[in-house]
Design an enzyme around this catalytic site. Sequence first.
Site, PDB file in Angstrom:
ATOM      1  N   HIS A 187      14.348   5.243  -4.658  1.00  0.00           N
ATOM      2  CA  HIS A 187      15.656   5.809  -5.009  1.00  0.00           C
ATOM      3  C   HIS A 187      15.711   6.135  -6.501  1.00  0.00           C
ATOM      4  O   HIS A 187      16.182   7.203  -6.905  1.00  0.00           O
ATOM      5  CB  HIS A 187      16.764   4.811  -4.677  1.00  0.00           C
ATOM      6  CG  HIS A 187      17.237   4.861  -3.266  1.00  0.00           C
ATOM      7  ND1 HIS A 187      17.616   6.032  -2.633  1.00  0.00           N
ATOM      8  CD2 HIS A 187      17.421   3.856  -2.350  1.00  0.00           C
ATOM      9  CE1 HIS A 187      17.998   5.756  -1.396  1.00  0.00           C
ATOM     10  NE2 HIS A 187      17.882   4.451  -1.195  1.00  0.00           N
ATOM     11  N   HIS A 196      11.237   0.768  -1.573  1.00  0.00           N
ATOM     12  CA  HIS A 196      12.300   1.693  -1.144  1.00  0.00           C
ATOM     13  C   HIS A 196      13.306   1.896  -2.269  1.00  0.00           C
ATOM     14  O   HIS A 196      13.683   3.040  -2.583  1.00  0.00           O
ATOM     15  CB  HIS A 196      12.989   1.115   0.098  1.00  0.00           C
ATOM     16  CG  HIS A 196      14.233   1.836   0.507  1.00  0.00           C
ATOM     17  ND1 HIS A 196      14.259   2.783   1.510  1.00  0.00           N
ATOM     18  CD2 HIS A 196      15.518   1.747   0.048  1.00  0.00           C
ATOM     19  CE1 HIS A 196      15.489   3.243   1.651  1.00  0.00           C
ATOM     20  NE2 HIS A 196      16.277   2.626   0.785  1.00  0.00           N
ATOM     21  N   GLU A 197      13.744   0.815  -2.893  1.00  0.00           N
ATOM     22  CA  GLU A 197      14.730   0.929  -3.970  1.00  0.00           C
ATOM     23  C   GLU A 197      14.136   1.616  -5.205  1.00  0.00           C
ATOM     24  O   GLU A 197      14.809   2.422  -5.853  1.00  0.00           O
ATOM     25  CB  GLU A 197      15.265  -0.456  -4.336  1.00  0.00           C
ATOM     26  CG  GLU A 197      15.970  -1.186  -3.205  1.00  0.00           C
ATOM     27  CD  GLU A 197      17.112  -0.392  -2.584  1.00  0.00           C
ATOM     28  OE1 GLU A 197      17.680   0.481  -3.273  1.00  0.00           O
ATOM     29  OE2 GLU A 197      17.440  -0.644  -1.410  1.00  0.00           O
ATOM     30  N   GLU A 233      18.028   8.552   2.117  1.00  0.00           N
ATOM     31  CA  GLU A 233      17.459   7.334   2.678  1.00  0.00           C
ATOM     32  C   GLU A 233      16.088   7.596   3.297  1.00  0.00           C
ATOM     33  O   GLU A 233      15.167   6.789   3.159  1.00  0.00           O
ATOM     34  CB  GLU A 233      18.400   6.723   3.722  1.00  0.00           C
ATOM     35  CG  GLU A 233      19.611   6.033   3.130  1.00  0.00           C
ATOM     36  CD  GLU A 233      19.241   4.950   2.142  1.00  0.00           C
ATOM     37  OE1 GLU A 233      18.379   4.100   2.474  1.00  0.00           O
ATOM     38  OE2 GLU A 233      19.794   4.954   1.036  1.00  0.00           O
TER      39      GLU A 233
END
Length: 299
Positions: free
Chosen positions: A149, A145-146, A225
């Site tokens: 980003h 997930h990071e 997100e």
Amino acid sequence: MMRILLFLGTNLAVVLVASITLRLLGVEGYLRGQGFNFNALLIFCFIFGMAGSLISLFMSKWMAKRGTGTVVITEPGNATERWLLDTVAELSQQAGIKMPEVGIFPAQQSNAFATGWNKDDSLVAVSAGLLNRMRPEEVRAVLAHEIGHVANGDMVTLALIQGVVNTFVMFFARAVAHLVDNFLRSRNDGAGLGFMGYFAVVIVAEIVFGLVASAIVAWFSRFREYRADAAGAQLAGSGAMINALARLKAETQMPNEMPDTLTAFGINAGQTRKIMERVFASHPPLDDRIRALKEAAYR
């Protein structure tokens, strides 16, 4: 609610400091003396509106390390740190970005964040609590997930959006002050707001417009997100990403130990139930994020 107020205060502070700087440099007086030159005003507002946002972006890694107490892993000291470095390296290669710096910050809440001014100069950090309580496949999903980003360029985009809305907040606040000043002059034989009155109206208008601007920035933060969750599901698997978010949901009652200025960059910002909290929240509710991943998996 305190987290929301601090989030708004951070955004408004950038605009207010820029306004005071404009006044101290004499720019306010110059612009008024020129009969409200819209083009000149827009240029000045753009420069000052973008400056604070870009400075924050370039300092983001340093601020994140200092604010969270993150210790960057240069040489792994144990098997967990070795696994962490190897996993980030693998995910980064899959995402097509340069290996970020990897760190651990001393918080008991399960959380993680990514920051940095570009894809090839970023930082990914996880909390000690996340490493201690989550299964390896769930930690990998959070890291994915990071990495999502970073690969999506979310830090840069968020900084640019903040800079643009700061520009228009400053511009429209002065436009309102100019209209009020002209209205008073037409009713009071040329007696307008005066310099201090003009500046007071500007500050009040900036606070009002700043609230609207903060809602816009928060909306984009929530949108990114969902994109990062989708990237995490693609890199680590939908099941692992859903399980990781479910684990985070179970921990939402724990106090958030990450500084409020970094909340928008973390994976876990808790649950938001009140309408105002939802409008200004940097993250969507975890239930909505889990639902979105399940719907995408069935398509």
